[in-house]
Design a protein around this motif. Sequence first.
Motif, PDB file in Angstrom:
ATOM      1  N   GLU A 196      13.106  -6.827   2.134  1.00 38.42           N
ATOM      2  CA  GLU A 196      11.932  -6.337   1.405  1.00 38.42           C
ATOM      3  C   GLU A 196      11.886  -4.814   1.374  1.00 38.42           C
ATOM      4  O   GLU A 196      11.550  -4.200   0.356  1.00 38.42           O
ATOM      5  CB  GLU A 196      10.646  -6.871   2.046  1.00 38.42           C
ATOM      6  CG  GLU A 196      10.459  -8.343   1.782  1.00 38.42           C
ATOM      7  CD  GLU A 196       9.322  -8.940   2.604  1.00 38.42           C
ATOM      8  OE1 GLU A 196       8.302  -8.260   2.822  1.00 38.42           O
ATOM      9  OE2 GLU A 196       9.470 -10.101   3.045  1.00 38.42           O
ATOM     10  N   HIS A 200      12.135  -2.471  -1.955  1.00 38.39           N
ATOM     11  CA  HIS A 200      10.926  -1.713  -2.294  1.00 38.39           C
ATOM     12  C   HIS A 200      11.265  -0.400  -3.016  1.00 38.39           C
ATOM     13  O   HIS A 200      12.175   0.320  -2.616  1.00 38.39           O
ATOM     14  CB  HIS A 200      10.147  -1.419  -1.000  1.00 38.39           C
ATOM     15  CG  HIS A 200       8.934  -0.582  -1.215  1.00 38.39           C
ATOM     16  ND1 HIS A 200       7.780  -1.081  -1.765  1.00 38.39           N
ATOM     17  CD2 HIS A 200       8.707   0.745  -0.999  1.00 38.39           C
ATOM     18  CE1 HIS A 200       6.889  -0.110  -1.854  1.00 38.39           C
ATOM     19  NE2 HIS A 200       7.422   1.001  -1.396  1.00 38.39           N
ATOM     20  N   THR A 239      -2.025  -4.740   1.263  1.00 37.74           N
ATOM     21  CA  THR A 239      -2.136  -3.743   0.183  1.00 37.74           C
ATOM     22  C   THR A 239      -3.389  -2.869   0.353  1.00 37.74           C
ATOM     23  O   THR A 239      -3.620  -1.964  -0.428  1.00 37.74           O
ATOM     24  CB  THR A 239      -2.175  -4.424  -1.205  1.00 37.74           C
ATOM     25  OG1 THR A 239      -3.361  -5.205  -1.291  1.00 37.74           O
ATOM     26  CG2 THR A 239      -0.951  -5.301  -1.428  1.00 37.74           C
ATOM     27  N   VAL A 267       2.002  -2.345   2.081  1.00 39.78           N
ATOM     28  CA  VAL A 267       2.885  -2.358   0.901  1.00 39.78           C
ATOM     29  C   VAL A 267       2.099  -1.823  -0.288  1.00 39.78           C
ATOM     30  O   VAL A 267       1.067  -2.380  -0.664  1.00 39.78           O
ATOM     31  CB  VAL A 267       3.401  -3.786   0.586  1.00 39.78           C
ATOM     32  CG1 VAL A 267       4.370  -3.736  -0.598  1.00 39.78           C
ATOM     33  CG2 VAL A 267       4.091  -4.427   1.791  1.00 39.78           C
ATOM     34  N   GLU A 269       2.710  -0.971  -4.139  1.00 36.98           N
ATOM     35  CA  GLU A 269       3.743  -1.214  -5.160  1.00 36.98           C
ATOM     36  C   GLU A 269       3.679  -0.242  -6.332  1.00 36.98           C
ATOM     37  O   GLU A 269       4.682   0.033  -6.966  1.00 36.98           O
ATOM     38  CB  GLU A 269       3.615  -2.643  -5.717  1.00 36.98           C
ATOM     39  CG  GLU A 269       3.939  -3.742  -4.727  1.00 36.98           C
ATOM     40  CD  GLU A 269       5.416  -3.848  -4.374  1.00 36.98           C
ATOM     41  OE1 GLU A 269       6.200  -3.006  -4.829  1.00 36.98           O
ATOM     42  OE2 GLU A 269       5.768  -4.770  -3.618  1.00 36.98           O
ATOM     43  N   ASP A 270       2.475   0.231  -6.640  1.00 31.99           N
ATOM     44  CA  ASP A 270       2.324   0.900  -7.936  1.00 31.99           C
ATOM     45  C   ASP A 270       2.424   2.428  -7.871  1.00 31.99           C
ATOM     46  O   ASP A 270       2.011   3.124  -8.772  1.00 31.99           O
ATOM     47  CB  ASP A 270       0.988   0.491  -8.569  1.00 31.99           C
ATOM     48  CG  ASP A 270      -0.153   0.665  -7.582  1.00 31.99           C
ATOM     49  OD1 ASP A 270       0.099   1.195  -6.475  1.00 31.99           O
ATOM     50  OD2 ASP A 270      -1.289   0.278  -7.901  1.00 31.99           O
TER      51      ASP A 270
END
Length: 311
Positions: A196, A200, A239, A267, A269-270
């Motif tokens: 992961e 990422h 998140t 985590v 992500e954006d």
Amino acid sequence: MNQFDAIDSGEEVTSDDYTPEIEPQPTWCPGCGDYSVLKALKGAMSDLGRDPEEVLLVTGIGCSGKLNSYFDSYGFHAIHGRTLPLGRAAKMVNEDLEVVAAGGDGDGYGIGGNHFTHTARENHDMTYIVFNNEVFGLTKGQSSPTSPKGHTSKTQLKGVAKDPVRPMSLALSAGASFIARTAATNPKQAQEILVEAIEHDGFAHVDFLTQCPTWNKDGAQYVPYIDVQESDEYDFDVTDRREAAEMMHETEQALYDGKVLTGRYYVEEDRRTYQEEKQARDEMPESPVVGQYFDDEKEWERSYERLDRHT
Ligand SMILES: Cc1ncc(C[n+]2csc(CCOP(=O)(O)OP(=O)(O)O)c2C)c(N)n1
Ligand code: SF4
């Protein structure tokens, strides 16, 4: 198409592809946690189907730094604490390269601590594995930034007077976009977390608890781990920055109370990577700079002219 597409032979990548043809006998002590990192990293690369030619492993100085002697990819054995600037530079000129930096807690949280915070802040697209054995292994067991307060060693006869660094909390406040902790005693989780982290897009920090049976026999690294994602006792949203911060705080304290918690903690992500930020500002080309070296002679002639002007 990226420059590595031609490499793909279509054959399955296995862990053995990362074993050097003439495999050196590891110099790690029997029972050292570093063996687990090597195994998990090889397994993660084969799970991802990454060819060794697509991977750069930058290691620091320490027992942990020997990792790339036993891992057959492109490699760079950096000076103490300097894995991250080297890894960043490589990724900036060749973003198709899978860059993994690895080193000890002394290397990463001590002498390289400044690079750690700034690489996290800039969200460089790379993976950083810190072998957290709570001591300086290679130089014979001196207390390190993660040694518990009161830890005694040959250089700290009366016990460490400082509070330890809290690495995940530090990574979060600095700005890392993926943060996890795993343990050498937990090889399955370790491999999954490395997959992961490598997948990422952004700076992925993995605090990898590794036991040092030679110099840190009292470390919590031997205690069976609890996976915070698997255990019913913990429920938080990875998140959510605030919830992640609270969990990290609890985990980092628990370690010093002899309880080992592991898992994914944060985590995001954006968020744009540093490379994407630079590209958005037209300060970096869309295609890797390293490719232009071969493709665009004129560009390089021009840069040589610029150099000439300074001589
Ligand atoms: C600039 C510099 N300072 C000090 C050293 C000596 N030195 C070599 S390894 C090391 C500590 C390694 O500890 P750590 O990073 O925790 O890794 P481990 O050996 O535990 O894996 C030190 C202080 C060095 N090589 N270079
Ligand atoms: S001194 Fe510790 S960290 Fe170094 S190889 Fe031996 S067990 Fe591993």
